[in-house]
Design a protein around this motif. Structure first.
Motif, PDB file in Angstrom:
ATOM      1  N   VAL A 111      48.992  -1.866  13.604  1.00 38.20           N
ATOM      2  CA  VAL A 111      48.621  -1.225  12.337  1.00 38.20           C
ATOM      3  C   VAL A 111      47.735  -0.032  12.665  1.00 38.20           C
ATOM      4  O   VAL A 111      46.796  -0.157  13.453  1.00 38.20           O
ATOM      5  CB  VAL A 111      47.859  -2.179  11.396  1.00 38.20           C
ATOM      6  CG1 VAL A 111      47.491  -1.449  10.091  1.00 38.20           C
ATOM      7  CG2 VAL A 111      48.680  -3.418  11.090  1.00 38.20           C
ATOM      8  N   GLU A 112      48.043   1.118  12.087  1.00 40.50           N
ATOM      9  CA  GLU A 112      47.189   2.293  12.236  1.00 40.50           C
ATOM     10  C   GLU A 112      46.300   2.412  11.001  1.00 40.50           C
ATOM     11  O   GLU A 112      46.791   2.340   9.867  1.00 40.50           O
ATOM     12  CB  GLU A 112      48.022   3.570  12.390  1.00 40.50           C
ATOM     13  CG  GLU A 112      48.795   3.642  13.699  1.00 40.50           C
ATOM     14  CD  GLU A 112      49.694   4.859  13.787  1.00 40.50           C
ATOM     15  OE1 GLU A 112      50.387   4.999  14.812  1.00 40.50           O
ATOM     16  OE2 GLU A 112      49.714   5.659  12.819  1.00 40.50           O
ATOM     17  N   HIS A 113      45.015   2.603  11.221  1.00 39.21           N
ATOM     18  CA  HIS A 113      44.061   2.696  10.113  1.00 39.21           C
ATOM     19  C   HIS A 113      43.558   4.130   9.973  1.00 39.21           C
ATOM     20  O   HIS A 113      43.263   4.795  10.972  1.00 39.21           O
ATOM     21  CB  HIS A 113      42.879   1.752  10.352  1.00 39.21           C
ATOM     22  CG  HIS A 113      43.273   0.309  10.404  1.00 39.21           C
ATOM     23  ND1 HIS A 113      43.662  -0.395   9.285  1.00 39.21           N
ATOM     24  CD2 HIS A 113      43.354  -0.566  11.451  1.00 39.21           C
ATOM     25  CE1 HIS A 113      43.958  -1.646   9.631  1.00 39.21           C
ATOM     26  NE2 HIS A 113      43.785  -1.763  10.934  1.00 39.21           N
ATOM     27  N   TYR A 114      43.433   4.567   8.727  1.00 44.23           N
ATOM     28  CA  TYR A 114      42.992   5.928   8.438  1.00 44.23           C
ATOM     29  C   TYR A 114      41.883   5.917   7.379  1.00 44.23           C
ATOM     30  O   TYR A 114      41.970   5.182   6.395  1.00 44.23           O
ATOM     31  CB  TYR A 114      44.156   6.789   7.946  1.00 44.23           C
ATOM     32  CG  TYR A 114      45.204   6.975   9.015  1.00 44.23           C
ATOM     33  CD1 TYR A 114      45.135   8.041   9.895  1.00 44.23           C
ATOM     34  CD2 TYR A 114      46.235   6.051   9.179  1.00 44.23           C
ATOM     35  CE1 TYR A 114      46.070   8.200  10.900  1.00 44.23           C
ATOM     36  CE2 TYR A 114      47.179   6.205  10.190  1.00 44.23           C
ATOM     37  CZ  TYR A 114      47.086   7.276  11.045  1.00 44.23           C
ATOM     38  OH  TYR A 114      48.008   7.422  12.048  1.00 44.23           O
ATOM     39  N   ARG A 115      40.891   6.737   7.630  1.00 43.60           N
ATOM     40  CA  ARG A 115      39.769   6.860   6.701  1.00 43.60           C
ATOM     41  C   ARG A 115      39.769   8.256   6.095  1.00 43.60           C
ATOM     42  O   ARG A 115      39.907   9.256   6.811  1.00 43.60           O
ATOM     43  CB  ARG A 115      38.453   6.623   7.450  1.00 43.60           C
ATOM     44  CG  ARG A 115      37.192   6.782   6.577  1.00 43.60           C
ATOM     45  CD  ARG A 115      35.949   6.341   7.336  1.00 43.60           C
ATOM     46  NE  ARG A 115      35.777   7.083   8.569  1.00 43.60           N
ATOM     47  CZ  ARG A 115      35.309   6.568   9.706  1.00 43.60           C
ATOM     48  NH1 ARG A 115      34.992   5.284   9.780  1.00 43.60           N
ATOM     49  NH2 ARG A 115      35.159   7.322  10.781  1.00 43.60           N
ATOM     50  N   ALA A 116      39.626   8.318   4.783  1.00 45.06           N
ATOM     51  CA  ALA A 116      39.514   9.615   4.116  1.00 45.06           C
ATOM     52  C   ALA A 116      38.158  10.217   4.457  1.00 45.06           C
ATOM     53  O   ALA A 116      37.124   9.555   4.333  1.00 45.06           O
ATOM     54  CB  ALA A 116      39.659   9.447   2.607  1.00 45.06           C
ATOM     55  N   VAL A 117      38.169  11.461   4.916  1.00 45.63           N
ATOM     56  CA  VAL A 117      36.925  12.128   5.283  1.00 45.63           C
ATOM     57  C   VAL A 117      36.205  12.551   4.011  1.00 45.63           C
ATOM     58  O   VAL A 117      36.758  13.284   3.192  1.00 45.63           O
ATOM     59  CB  VAL A 117      37.195  13.352   6.175  1.00 45.63           C
ATOM     60  CG1 VAL A 117      35.893  14.094   6.476  1.00 45.63           C
ATOM     61  CG2 VAL A 117      37.869  12.917   7.462  1.00 45.63           C
TER      62      VAL A 117
END
Length: 350
Positions: A218-224
């Motif tokens: 799973v790739e996780h992404y955070r909104a800057v």
């Protein structure tokens, strides 16, 4: 929540796009448009022994890795974007436990460039593609690589200036999770395309240096959460504070010479320039009007009373108090944004 339908993935070197964001690129490409921008061609990358023949045939590391990038991007179903210019790989060296550029880094390397030049390179591509989201590394560049950190800063700055959402790849659950399973075949094919740098062994990637890394399921992404320009409420407050600075400065700049003038000018310039440094032209305009209004009322006093004449006498302190805040206002309000700088450069080239 997802990353968007038209996403630009910005990376420093070939293979970063697949190792870091491969599942996201393939997922976006299934229903939308995924574009990949690589700022360097990874010239300093080592090459696996079995790819030596391919290296000689390609004519160098940059050409080989560029061809591998083409294969990987095609496997992911994305589009590769060529920048107007390209910088060189900075390499990496560990110094006192921190990652930095290689000791023999060149002036053409990514880390040798000014912040503005890197941002303008990214901005040019963003203006051409008009994506609705940008994706890149986190602030540390994933594992500290200096080129990755430079790219992160440039992408965040462009996203902030143009109001485009920016997502950074992180290791822990955050705002967006992209599973590998639905696009695993595409990602594995893209990894295999980077044969000079790595080999896929089961569920792991083995890098050219022998490091083994599991393929993220799973790739996780955070909104800057980029800092936003000053709001209208704060802009009004800035303008009112600037009026106070202008009034107090006009009455006080002659009080204790020369420090009264020095402090008054510092306060006036600071209140005018600071909002622009924080990204708000409107607040700088409000501050400029606030500071210059009392100065102008005294200077243009139609009755020319003795009090106004003594406040703004035609001597050096008087002229400095009038001209320095005015010059600061002109610079702060008139200074172009990064997008404006790009347009000016394009016009100059044409």
């Amino acid at each position: 929540m997802d990353l968007g339908e038209h996403v630009l993935f910005v990376h420093a070197h070939p293979d970063d796009e697949t190792l870091s964001t491969g599942a996201a690129i393939a997922t976006v490409a299934q229903t939308g448009a995924a574009a990949v921008l690589t700022v360097t061609l990874g010239e300093r990358g080592e090459v696996r022994p079995e790819r030596r023949a391919a290296l000689e045939a390609a004519g160098g590391v940059a050409a080989l890795r560029s061809a591998e990038l083409d294969g990987a991007v095609a496997a992911l179903g994305a589009t590769r974007v060529e920048p107007a210019a390209r910088f060189e790989d900075s390499g990496m060296a560990w110094v006192d436990g921190a990652a930095g550029p290689a000791a023999d880094v060149t002036t053409a390397a990514l880390t040798s460039q000014s912040t503005t030049d890197v941002e303008l390179l990214v901005l040019d591509v963003v203006q051409r593609l008009r994506p609705n989201a940008l994706v890149t590394y986190d602030e540390d560049g994933g594992y500290g690589h200096p080129d990755h950190r430079v790219v992160h800063r440039a992408v965040v700055a462009i996203g902030r200036d143009l109001g485009i959402p920016v997502y950074e790849r992180v290791s822990a659950p955050a705002d967006v999770a992209v599973p590998l399973a639905p696009v695993a075949d595409r990602v594995r094919a893209a990894l295999a395309a980077h044969a000079s740098q790595l080999v896929v062994d089961g569920d792991d990637v083995v890098h050219v240096g022998g490091q083994r890394e599991p393929i993220a399921q799973v790739e996780h992404y955070r909104a800057v959460r980029a800092s936003t320009p000053i709001g209208w409420g704060t802009t009004i407050v800035v303008g009112l504070v600037a009026v106070v600075v202008g009034v107090v400065g006009t009455f006080a700049y002659r009080s204790v010479e020369p420090w009264g003038l020095v402090l008054a000018l510092a306060a006036a310039v600071g209140i005018v320039v600071s909002p622009r440094l924080l990204g708000s032209r409107a607040a700088s305009i409000a501050a400029a009007v606030g500071v210059l209004l009392p100065i102008g009322l005294v200077a243009l006093d139609p009755f020319r009373t003795a009090a106004s004449a003594s406040l703004l006498a035609a001597d050096l302190p008087g002229w400095l108090w009038v001209l320095v805040p005015a010059a600061a206002a002109l610079v702060a309000v008139g200074w172009p944004t990064r997008e404006g700088v790009a347009r000016i450069r394009d016009a100059a080239r044409g």
